[in-house]
Design an enzyme around this catalytic site. Structure first.
Site, PDB file in Angstrom:
ATOM      1  N   HIS A   1       0.869  -1.180   0.000  1.00  0.00           N
ATOM      2  CA  HIS A   1       0.000   0.000   0.000  1.00  0.00           C
ATOM      3  C   HIS A   1       0.903   1.227   0.000  1.00  0.00           C
ATOM      4  CE1 HIS A   1      -2.818   3.057   1.329  1.00  0.00           C
ATOM      5  NE2 HIS A   1      -3.772   2.255   0.889  1.00  0.00           N
TER       6      HIS A   1
ATOM      7  N   GLU B   1      -3.682   2.655  -7.157  1.00  0.00           N
ATOM      8  CA  GLU B   1      -4.105   3.760  -6.281  1.00  0.00           C
ATOM      9  C   GLU B   1      -3.115   4.919  -6.384  1.00  0.00           C
ATOM     10  OE1 GLU B   1      -6.513   2.096  -2.466  1.00  0.00           O
ATOM     11  OE2 GLU B   1      -4.509   2.842  -2.110  1.00  0.00           O
TER      12      GLU B   1
HETATM   13  O1  G3P Z   1      -6.518   1.469   0.665  1.00  0.00           O
HETATM   14  C1  G3P Z   1      -7.521   2.325   0.278  1.00  0.00           C
HETATM   15  C2  G3P Z   1      -7.101   3.711   0.298  1.00  0.00           C
HETATM   16  O2  G3P Z   1      -5.766   4.009   0.188  1.00  0.00           O
HETATM   17  C3  G3P Z   1      -7.984   4.671  -0.389  1.00  0.00           C
HETATM   18  O3  G3P Z   1      -8.229   5.583   0.595  1.00  0.00           O
HETATM   19  O4  G3P Z   1      -9.499   7.254   1.791  1.00  0.00           O
HETATM   20  O5  G3P Z   1      -9.014   7.561  -0.629  1.00  0.00           O
HETATM   21  O6  G3P Z   1     -10.649   5.824   0.102  1.00  0.00           O
HETATM   22  P1  G3P Z   1      -9.421   6.609   0.435  1.00  0.00           P
END
Ligand code: G3P
Length: 221
Positions: free
Chosen positions: A93, A141
């Site tokens: 992550h 991400e």
């Molecule tokens: O692991 C999920 C995360 O990094 C996304 O976070 O708060 O943008 O939904 P968020």
């Protein structure tokens, strides 16, 4: 897994650790039961894995360090997580990054323990390297959108499309995450090729968590 996938990462938000984590997991379990078309999993911090996996039937993922049994005070090993009820590992992550050798180590370790491996990539360059290691699932991400109010599916649709092209070549299901807050965000992510989403703040920090979970689950229909 086969179904669409919804992963809720509790992180270290106040509402996502300790007793609050257990309460939130129970709420998620209750709502998930009404949405059997979606596989809902959570990511808990290591200290909460035992309680959550013994208080609910949810599949619980967590984070491990790339080390074996031994002299590693403070490290979390996958074997320990498994013994405490974890179903799989969330690896690399962007808030807990490790190098490629560490990623490979944890994917192999997860496989040998019968645990699932979900590996995050913050960009396409990393994703290209990660898919070669054959994790069970990959998640793209972009770091700058994490915790914000603009969904990756709105801000960077081409990133998801390209990520899908890369992951599908290896037949690895793709998730996307960062800023996902609504059913529309989820729907868009699925249209772009993702099999599901990875979310955190939109649920863990929501005032009305039930409403937030239900709303996002509606995006899978
Ligand atoms: O692991 C999920 C995360 O990094 C996304 O976070 O708060 O943008 O939904 P968020």
């Amino acid at each position: 897994m086969g179904k669409k996938i919804f992963i809720i990462n509790f992180k270290n938000y106040r509402g996502g650790v300790g007793s609050r984590a257990v309460k939130l997991a129970m709420l998620i379990e209750e709502i998930a039961l009404e949405h059997k078309n979606v596989e809902t999993l959570i990511v808990a911090e290591p200290p909460d894995v035992f309680r959550i996996s013994h208080s609910t039937k949810l599949k619980v993922l967590s984070v491990a360090d790339p080390v074996d049994f031994g002299r590693h005070t403070g490290a979390v090993i996958a074997e320990d997580l498994k013994d405490n009820g974890a179903y799989g590992l969330l690896i690399n992550h962007s808030e807990d990054k490790i190098n490629l050798a560490g990623i490979k180590f944890l994917i192999i370790k997860a496989r040998s323990l019968g645990m699932k491996s979900i590996v995050c990539a913050e960009n396409l360059e990393k994703l290209k390297k990660i898919v070669k290691l054959k994790p069970d699932i990959v998640a793209v991400e972009p770091r700058e959108l994490i915790g914000g109010n603009v969904s990756v599916s709105t801000a960077k649709p081409s990133l998801i499309k390209k990520a899908y092209e890369i992951s599908s070549k290896y037949k690895i299901p793709l998730l996307c995450g960062a800023g996902v807050k609504t059913k529309e965000d989820v729907k868009k992510a699925l249209e772009l090729g993702a099999v599901g989403v990875l979310v955190a703040s939109g649920i863990v920090k929501a005032k009305n968590k039930k409403k937030a979970i239900e709303n996002m689950l509606e995006g899978f229909i």
